[in-house]
Design a protein around this motif. Sequence first.
Motif, mmCIF file in Angstrom:
data_model
loop_
_atom_site.group_PDB
_atom_site.id
_atom_site.type_symbol
_atom_site.label_atom_id
_atom_site.label_comp_id
_atom_site.label_asym_id
_atom_site.label_seq_id
_atom_site.Cartn_x
_atom_site.Cartn_y
_atom_site.Cartn_z
ATOM 1 N N SER A 54 13.294 -5.769 -1.685
ATOM 2 C CA SER A 54 13.477 -7.150 -1.266
ATOM 3 C C SER A 54 12.347 -8.006 -1.824
ATOM 4 N N LYS A 55 12.647 -9.269 -2.122
ATOM 5 C CA LYS A 55 11.647 -10.141 -2.739
ATOM 6 C C LYS A 55 10.501 -10.458 -1.789
ATOM 7 N N ARG A 56 10.816 -10.622 -0.500
ATOM 8 C CA ARG A 56 9.793 -11.064 0.444
ATOM 9 C C ARG A 56 8.913 -9.921 0.927
ATOM 10 N N TYR A 57 9.537 -8.816 1.364
ATOM 11 C CA TYR A 57 8.767 -7.738 1.989
ATOM 12 C C TYR A 57 8.549 -6.531 1.091
ATOM 13 N N LYS A 58 9.180 -6.543 -0.115
ATOM 14 C CA LYS A 58 9.022 -5.440 -1.075
ATOM 15 C C LYS A 58 9.439 -4.095 -0.485
ATOM 16 N N MET A 59 10.517 -4.103 0.284
ATOM 17 C CA MET A 59 11.049 -2.881 0.874
ATOM 18 C C MET A 59 12.309 -2.437 0.136
ATOM 19 N N PRO A 60 12.551 -1.103 -0.014
ATOM 20 C CA PRO A 60 13.787 -0.621 -0.645
ATOM 21 C C PRO A 60 14.979 -0.825 0.299
ATOM 22 N N ASN A 106 12.165 -2.049 10.062
ATOM 23 C CA ASN A 106 11.696 -1.324 8.873
ATOM 24 C C ASN A 106 11.822 -2.161 7.612
ATOM 25 N N LEU A 107 12.810 -3.036 7.564
ATOM 26 C CA LEU A 107 12.984 -3.889 6.393
ATOM 27 C C LEU A 107 11.835 -4.891 6.242
ATOM 28 N N MET A 108 11.061 -5.066 7.308
ATOM 29 C CA MET A 108 9.913 -5.978 7.268
ATOM 30 C C MET A 108 8.643 -5.268 6.795
ATOM 31 N N GLY A 109 8.717 -3.942 6.580
ATOM 32 C CA GLY A 109 7.586 -3.228 5.995
ATOM 33 C C GLY A 109 6.928 -2.238 6.928
ATOM 34 N N ALA A 110 6.216 -1.272 6.328
ATOM 35 C CA ALA A 110 5.556 -0.229 7.103
ATOM 36 C C ALA A 110 4.452 -0.793 7.986
#
Length: 502
Positions: A328-334, A144-148
């Motif tokens: 996060s800076k890379r994946y823009k995840m909360p 999930n930290l890698m994005g939807a």
Amino acid sequence: MSLVPLVALIFFSVSGGAYGIEPLFSTSGPGMGMLLILIAPLIYSVPHALVCAELGTAIPVEGGYYHWVKRGLGRFWAFQQGLLQWVCSFVDMALYPVMFTSYLSSLIGAVAPGKHVLFELAGIQVDLNWVICVGVIVVFTLLNLMGAGWVGDSSVAFALICLTPMVLLTAIGIYQLVTEGTNPVSSFTAEQGQSTWDAFGSGLFIVMWNYSGWDSVSTVAGEMENPKKHLPRALFWAVLLIVVGYLLPSLAALAVGADGEAGWKSWQDGAFSDIAGELAGPWLQYTVTIGGLFASVAMFSALLASYSRLPSALSQDGYLPKWVSKESKRYKMPVASIIGSSVVYALFCFSSFANLVIFDVFLTNIGILLEVAALIALRIREPELERPYKIPGGWWSVGLITVCLTAISVWAAVKQYDEEGTKAVVYCLVVVGISLLLYPLLAVRKAARASAAADKAGLAPGAAAVVPVGDTRTVYEVSGGHPDSTHTDRAAAGPSADSVEA
């Protein structure tokens, strides 16, 4: 996230396949069970999906139904929606890692609950079963930290893995029904003397859980590819896929008959593994069990993507600390929102919290009714709001949807009270009471912080900060209210903008 991954994400947010539908037949009988699988979508799923389609395309932002309610009903009710649904997820989400270990224990007995206790802390046993639950949570938290987008793509692969065993079971079961001339619905109710109404009522309560969650995907609308176009289509195909995914495997499974170890009279959660063994032997039993393993983790992954956006939305509106919504800076995840939610879910995997699931139905239906109220409020207050998808039929359709969802929600609450007594009501009142008390406290804190920030910036009280040109944030405004917080609307950043009224 494009259309096909979006369909897969909705599929796992709501269903995950026929796994879990088994108690319907031992409770209500084959005939009533099949009837409920067809009727429940018409009176519960489709009405809610239509609400989600209209609001989700009109306000396609990350945070989804939290922002629907805020725009339609104001900040107070939006806070209740966000917090109550997040609290509801504590128990909901803990079920899926536990479901994973229950399927795994049928293959590896050593991982059964209490089989290998590692240590005991404050009266709580930490065993191998819980460690595996935590392992599942860690893996899918990282995903999930890698994005939807990653969650959606993985959901497509998981759907193929989960549905393949059910396709095999369906083909074998229906073949046996046809060749042996068996009538799968020869018994309409579960037992002789059970009234049709009792069978309907008991079964409806089960299918409601199996058909709920249509709004879950709305909270990641900011990460969808053209949500105004794809969300209604994805909801349509997901409804069709889920109904067929329940109907055909259930029909085929009735080929085992009523009696015996795998007979429908004894079906409980996880019975499809035994049914598969009865129909075709160990090879299909293992195949279906593996499908159940993947279904449970895929449902956890899909719903984590949804629920973890709620504390982030509350943080963006100033009710929670700012670091909760920091991306996060890379994946823009909360990051903090996702990890924090996962930590809570891991704690709720302990069996001592299992009985808390009884407030789930209450809180889920409170959320649905708030969404319906927001739909009505926006129809009245903002008739000119752009609605790429609008529920056909005007106010007659809205009225019918309201009556259906309100009646079923009230009936479910009464049914829950009949089954669990005052304990269910007390749990619900405690959670709702805490939420009601928290709002004024956090609202005062939010106002004080906003005033301090305005003083520091040299702005007049109540003035909105200027958003730099090119910034993808928008100042969000509640219907009939004043500008609230800023939030990221990623859907508005692309060439085909899907921004909300602001």
